[in-house]
Design a protein around this motif. Structure first.
Motif, PDB file in Angstrom:
ATOM      1  N   LEU A  30      27.665  44.426 -73.859  1.00 18.64           N
ATOM      2  CA  LEU A  30      27.532  45.474 -72.851  1.00 18.64           C
ATOM      3  C   LEU A  30      28.741  46.405 -72.851  1.00 18.64           C
ATOM      4  CD1 LEU A  30      26.009  43.522 -69.808  1.00 18.64           C
ATOM      5  CD2 LEU A  30      24.832  44.863 -71.558  1.00 18.64           C
ATOM      6  N   ALA A  31      29.942  45.842 -72.977  1.00 14.99           N
ATOM      7  CA  ALA A  31      31.148  46.682 -72.959  1.00 14.99           C
ATOM      8  C   ALA A  31      31.186  47.607 -74.170  1.00 14.99           C
ATOM      9  CB  ALA A  31      32.395  45.800 -72.921  1.00 14.99           C
ATOM     10  N   ALA A  32      30.954  47.038 -75.359  1.00 16.90           N
ATOM     11  CA  ALA A  32      30.970  47.870 -76.575  1.00 16.90           C
ATOM     12  C   ALA A  32      29.833  48.883 -76.555  1.00 16.90           C
ATOM     13  CB  ALA A  32      30.861  46.980 -77.809  1.00 16.90           C
ATOM     14  N   THR A  74      39.984  60.437 -77.540  1.00 16.03           N
ATOM     15  CA  THR A  74      39.193  59.594 -76.647  1.00 16.03           C
ATOM     16  C   THR A  74      38.641  58.386 -77.387  1.00 16.03           C
ATOM     17  OG1 THR A  74      38.570  61.535 -75.331  1.00 16.03           O
ATOM     18  CG2 THR A  74      37.217  59.563 -75.077  1.00 16.03           C
ATOM     19  N   ALA A  75      38.137  58.598 -78.607  1.00 15.32           N
ATOM     20  CA  ALA A  75      37.602  57.498 -79.401  1.00 15.32           C
ATOM     21  C   ALA A  75      38.687  56.467 -79.712  1.00 15.32           C
ATOM     22  CB  ALA A  75      36.999  58.036 -80.701  1.00 15.32           C
ATOM     23  N   ALA A  76      39.898  56.939 -80.023  1.00 19.27           N
ATOM     24  CA  ALA A  76      40.999  56.014 -80.304  1.00 19.27           C
ATOM     25  C   ALA A  76      41.356  55.205 -79.059  1.00 19.27           C
ATOM     26  CB  ALA A  76      42.210  56.791 -80.804  1.00 19.27           C
ATOM     27  N   LEU A  77      41.370  55.862 -77.901  1.00 14.70           N
ATOM     28  CA  LEU A  77      41.664  55.167 -76.649  1.00 14.70           C
ATOM     29  C   LEU A  77      40.601  54.121 -76.341  1.00 14.70           C
ATOM     30  CD1 LEU A  77      43.255  54.849 -74.001  1.00 14.70           C
ATOM     31  CD2 LEU A  77      41.871  56.714 -73.057  1.00 14.70           C
ATOM     32  N   PHE A  78      39.328  54.496 -76.475  1.00 16.97           N
ATOM     33  CA  PHE A  78      38.242  53.552 -76.212  1.00 16.97           C
ATOM     34  C   PHE A  78      38.278  52.365 -77.173  1.00 16.97           C
ATOM     35  CE2 PHE A  78      35.058  56.623 -73.966  1.00 16.97           C
ATOM     36  CZ  PHE A  78      35.879  56.586 -72.856  1.00 16.97           C
ATOM     37  N   ALA A  79      38.639  52.612 -78.429  1.00 20.58           N
ATOM     38  CA  ALA A  79      38.717  51.523 -79.406  1.00 20.58           C
ATOM     39  C   ALA A  79      39.756  50.489 -78.982  1.00 20.58           C
ATOM     40  CB  ALA A  79      39.053  52.088 -80.781  1.00 20.58           C
ATOM     41  N   LYS A  80      40.891  50.958 -78.462  1.00 16.58           N
ATOM     42  CA  LYS A  80      41.917  50.023 -77.984  1.00 16.58           C
ATOM     43  C   LYS A  80      41.434  49.269 -76.753  1.00 16.58           C
ATOM     44  CE  LYS A  80      45.850  52.620 -79.796  1.00 16.58           C
ATOM     45  NZ  LYS A  80      47.116  53.346 -79.477  1.00 16.58           N
ATOM     46  N   GLN A  81      40.704  49.946 -75.874  1.00 16.87           N
ATOM     47  CA  GLN A  81      40.179  49.278 -74.689  1.00 16.87           C
ATOM     48  C   GLN A  81      39.184  48.186 -75.059  1.00 16.87           C
ATOM     49  OE1 GLN A  81      38.629  52.596 -72.449  1.00 16.87           O
ATOM     50  NE2 GLN A  81      40.569  52.990 -71.427  1.00 16.87           N
ATOM     51  N   VAL A  82      38.308  48.479 -76.012  1.00 19.78           N
ATOM     52  CA  VAL A  82      37.357  47.466 -76.464  1.00 19.78           C
ATOM     53  C   VAL A  82      38.094  46.291 -77.097  1.00 19.78           C
ATOM     54  CG1 VAL A  82      35.494  46.992 -78.093  1.00 19.78           C
ATOM     55  CG2 VAL A  82      35.463  49.088 -76.772  1.00 19.78           C
ATOM     56  N   GLY A  83      39.153  46.584 -77.866  1.00 23.61           N
ATOM     57  CA  GLY A  83      39.930  45.520 -78.476  1.00 23.61           C
ATOM     58  C   GLY A  83      40.537  44.591 -77.435  1.00 23.61           C
ATOM     59  N   VAL A  84      41.050  45.160 -76.343  1.00 27.14           N
ATOM     60  CA  VAL A  84      41.612  44.337 -75.267  1.00 27.14           C
ATOM     61  C   VAL A  84      40.526  43.478 -74.629  1.00 27.14           C
ATOM     62  CG1 VAL A  84      42.695  44.423 -72.985  1.00 27.14           C
ATOM     63  CG2 VAL A  84      43.507  45.928 -74.805  1.00 27.14           C
ATOM     64  N   ILE A  85      39.354  44.073 -74.415  1.00 29.88           N
ATOM     65  CA  ILE A  85      38.234  43.312 -73.840  1.00 29.88           C
ATOM     66  C   ILE A  85      37.860  42.154 -74.750  1.00 29.88           C
ATOM     67  CG2 ILE A  85      35.785  43.419 -73.242  1.00 29.88           C
ATOM     68  CD1 ILE A  85      36.280  46.313 -72.340  1.00 29.88           C
ATOM     69  N   TYR A  86      37.794  42.395 -76.050  1.00 28.98           N
ATOM     70  CA  TYR A  86      37.460  41.336 -76.993  1.00 28.98           C
ATOM     71  C   TYR A  86      38.487  40.203 -76.947  1.00 28.98           C
ATOM     72  CZ  TYR A  86      33.795  44.094 -79.311  1.00 28.98           C
ATOM     73  OH  TYR A  86      32.646  44.788 -79.601  1.00 28.98           O
ATOM     74  N   VAL A  87      39.758  40.566 -76.865  1.00 30.42           N
ATOM     75  CA  VAL A  87      40.813  39.538 -76.829  1.00 30.42           C
ATOM     76  C   VAL A  87      40.681  38.684 -75.567  1.00 30.42           C
ATOM     77  CG1 VAL A  87      43.302  39.176 -76.600  1.00 30.42           C
ATOM     78  CG2 VAL A  87      42.438  40.821 -78.263  1.00 30.42           C
ATOM     79  N   ILE A  88      40.461  39.323 -74.419  1.00 31.34           N
ATOM     80  CA  ILE A  88      40.327  38.580 -73.165  1.00 31.34           C
ATOM     81  C   ILE A  88      39.141  37.624 -73.228  1.00 31.34           C
ATOM     82  CG2 ILE A  88      39.821  38.808 -70.702  1.00 31.34           C
ATOM     83  CD1 ILE A  88      41.368  41.450 -70.753  1.00 31.34           C
ATOM     84  N   ASP A 117      30.222  52.859 -76.739  1.00 32.12           N
ATOM     85  CA  ASP A 117      29.565  53.536 -77.862  1.00 32.12           C
ATOM     86  C   ASP A 117      28.618  54.626 -77.362  1.00 32.12           C
ATOM     87  OD1 ASP A 117      30.902  52.011 -79.691  1.00 32.12           O
ATOM     88  OD2 ASP A 117      29.247  50.628 -80.087  1.00 32.12           O
ATOM     89  N   TRP A 118      27.899  54.349 -76.273  1.00 30.46           N
ATOM     90  CA  TRP A 118      26.977  55.347 -75.723  1.00 30.46           C
ATOM     91  C   TRP A 118      27.753  56.586 -75.268  1.00 30.46           C
ATOM     92  CZ3 TRP A 118      25.850  58.555 -71.810  1.00 30.46           C
ATOM     93  CH2 TRP A 118      24.546  59.035 -71.704  1.00 30.46           C
ATOM     94  N   ASN A 119      28.860  56.378 -74.558  1.00 26.81           N
ATOM     95  CA  ASN A 119      29.643  57.502 -74.079  1.00 26.81           C
ATOM     96  C   ASN A 119      30.250  58.296 -75.227  1.00 26.81           C
ATOM     97  OD1 ASN A 119      30.131  57.636 -70.908  1.00 26.81           O
ATOM     98  ND2 ASN A 119      29.898  55.487 -71.463  1.00 26.81           N
ATOM     99  N   LEU A 120      30.701  57.598 -76.268  1.00 29.31           N
ATOM    100  CA  LEU A 120      31.247  58.307 -77.418  1.00 29.31           C
ATOM    101  C   LEU A 120      30.163  59.125 -78.126  1.00 29.31           C
ATOM    102  CD1 LEU A 120      33.683  55.665 -78.969  1.00 29.31           C
ATOM    103  CD2 LEU A 120      34.281  57.809 -77.841  1.00 29.31           C
ATOM    104  N   ARG A 121      28.985  58.556 -78.283  1.00 25.64           N
ATOM    105  CA  ARG A 121      27.892  59.303 -78.916  1.00 25.64           C
ATOM    106  C   ARG A 121      27.488  60.503 -78.067  1.00 25.64           C
ATOM    107  NH1 ARG A 121      21.873  56.929 -79.639  1.00 25.64           N
ATOM    108  NH2 ARG A 121      22.004  57.282 -77.390  1.00 25.64           N
TER     109      ARG A 121
END
Length: 408
Positions: free
Chosen positions: A36-38, A264-278, A42-46
């Motif tokens: 759901l997070a990814a 924005t895409a670079a920022l979102f990629a880092k946010q998703v990475g943090v979510i994955y780690v948690i 992804d929807w917002n980036l598209r």
């Protein structure tokens, strides 16, 4: 041998269903959260990508070499000549090619009544762009239409500052190449909102014929190339770069022009990475705890197996298989639930307020892709196996005598 080991691992999991249920819940929850997070990001980036391409940039842009660096300061020195047969043939040969839209960039003063403000603008070809999604919203009026040479559409912010309404007369003033002053008059037929509020506060569009009359020129600064799909951009870029003379025409993909989107895409990629780690940490702790408790509850059983000749590596493999099965079952449940929830949420929509620099809100969704599903499944499986390593090693290091004593 492998089949019997898997069967034994499955029996052990179902026998301790109260602990297995907790582990499966953690894995499935983690997979659902990642999907759901990814998918939301992804929807917002598209959404941002498609609106940026359709409303402003196109998939590719043809321009004179050096335009990006110096074209704004000296616009008359970087005008493209009329499209020739060779360029037309090269574009038609591109797979997925839709159409080309000329753009003549404008800058000057816009006057309405007693109010005069600076503007940035574009001369566009309504006929060429008639079949495309403009990426603009029109809270008042409509877009430019073919056969209306003296019309204009104005950004909402600029229209408010000028006090413009539909049907109002707008005077545009600009410098000519010779240093003189040129002016044209246009009727406002639409007030638009794009994805960028800053753009709306200063922008307007007129038919390219009127723009050429204002600038007293016959050329254009850009030719926006539209394709069927974003995925066709790399191949089209390579083909056009080889087909068109580099000294006369530069081919630039939209990715090099969309600075805000790229950041924005670079920022979102880092946010998703943090979510994955948690989520990975949650899965590791949950599975590790479950597997450790299983080992503690089965110390006597482990001692008996060792006494019957099962090697320590066999004990270790047994617990790893149990972890693998927990992971696979939890991942399967998570993927099914995640896909169902994503479909439901996308059907209902997520009301979103205007983002930073945006003019309007929208209803977001969850974008499902093979990449996001495989990533979620892969992370869950790797973390589950990693969490099973220590408990399985601990089980294999038990001493037979101590383990058998615990059984009594």
């Amino acid at each position: 041998m492998i089949t019997s080991s898997l069967q034994s691992a499955w029996r052990n999991i179902t026998r301790q269903i109260h602990r297995s249920r907790a582990a499966l819940t953690a894995i499935a929850f983690g997979v659902v959260a990642m999907v759901l997070a990814a998918g939301f990001i992804d929807w917002n980036l598209r959404f941002g990508r498609d609106n940026t391409i359709e409303s402003q940039l196109g998939h590719l842009q043809l321009m004179k070499p050096g335009f990006l660096e110096n074209g704004r300061a000296d616009p008359y020195a970087y005008l493209l000549p009329p499209q020739g047969e060779a360029e037309h043939a090269a574009l038609q040969a591109v797979k997925g090619y839709r159409f080309t839209a000329p753009r003549l960039l404008l800058a000057g003063l816009a006057s309405s009544g007693e109010v005069t403000l600076s503007f940035i603008g574009e001369g566009v070809d309504p006929q060429a762009e008639a079949g495309m999604q403009s990426g603009l919203r029109f809270p008042q009026g409509r877009n430019l239409a073919p056969g209306e040479p003296n019309t204009a559409v104005v950004g909402r912010g600029l229209a408010q500052n000028l006090g413009l309404e539909i049907g109002a007369s707008l005077v545009l003033i600009a410098n000519t190449e010779s240093g003189g002053i040129s002016a044209v008059e246009a009727q406002v037929v639409g007030i638009f909102e794009s994805i960028s509020q800053a753009y709306d506060d200063a922008a307007l569009r007129v038919p390219i014929g009127l723009a050429r009359e204002l600038m007293r020129t016959e050329g254009e600064h850009l030719r926006l190339v539209y394709l069927d799909d974003v995925g066709s951009v790399p191949a089209a870029l390579d083909q056009l770069s080889r087909s068109l003379p580099a000294t006369e025409v530069q081919v630039v993909p939209w990715t090099e022009l969309a600075d805000f989107y790229n950041k924005t895409a670079a920022l979102f990629a880092k946010q998703v990475g943090v979510i994955y780690v948690i989520i990975a940490v949650i899965i590791v702790l949950s599975i590790s705890n479950t597997m450790t408790m299983m080992v503690m509850e089965r110390v006597g059983e482990i001692g008996t197996l060792m006494a019957l000749g099962i090697r320590r590596s066999g004990i270790r493999t047994q617990f790893l298989l149990e972890g693998l099965i927990l992971g696979l079952v939890g991942i399967s449940i998570g993927l099914v639930v995640g896909v169902l929830l994503a479909t439901l949420v996308s059907a209902v929509g997520i009301p979103m307020p205007p983002g930073p620099g945006m003019s309007w809100g929208y209803d977001a969704g969850i974008l499902l892709s093979a990449r996001s599903l495989l990533t979620a499944a892969g992370i869950a499986l790797v973390t589950t196996l990693a969490a099973s390593l220590y408990p399985s090693w601990r089980a294999s290091r038990l001493e037979i005598v101590d383990a058998l004593r615990a059984r009594q």
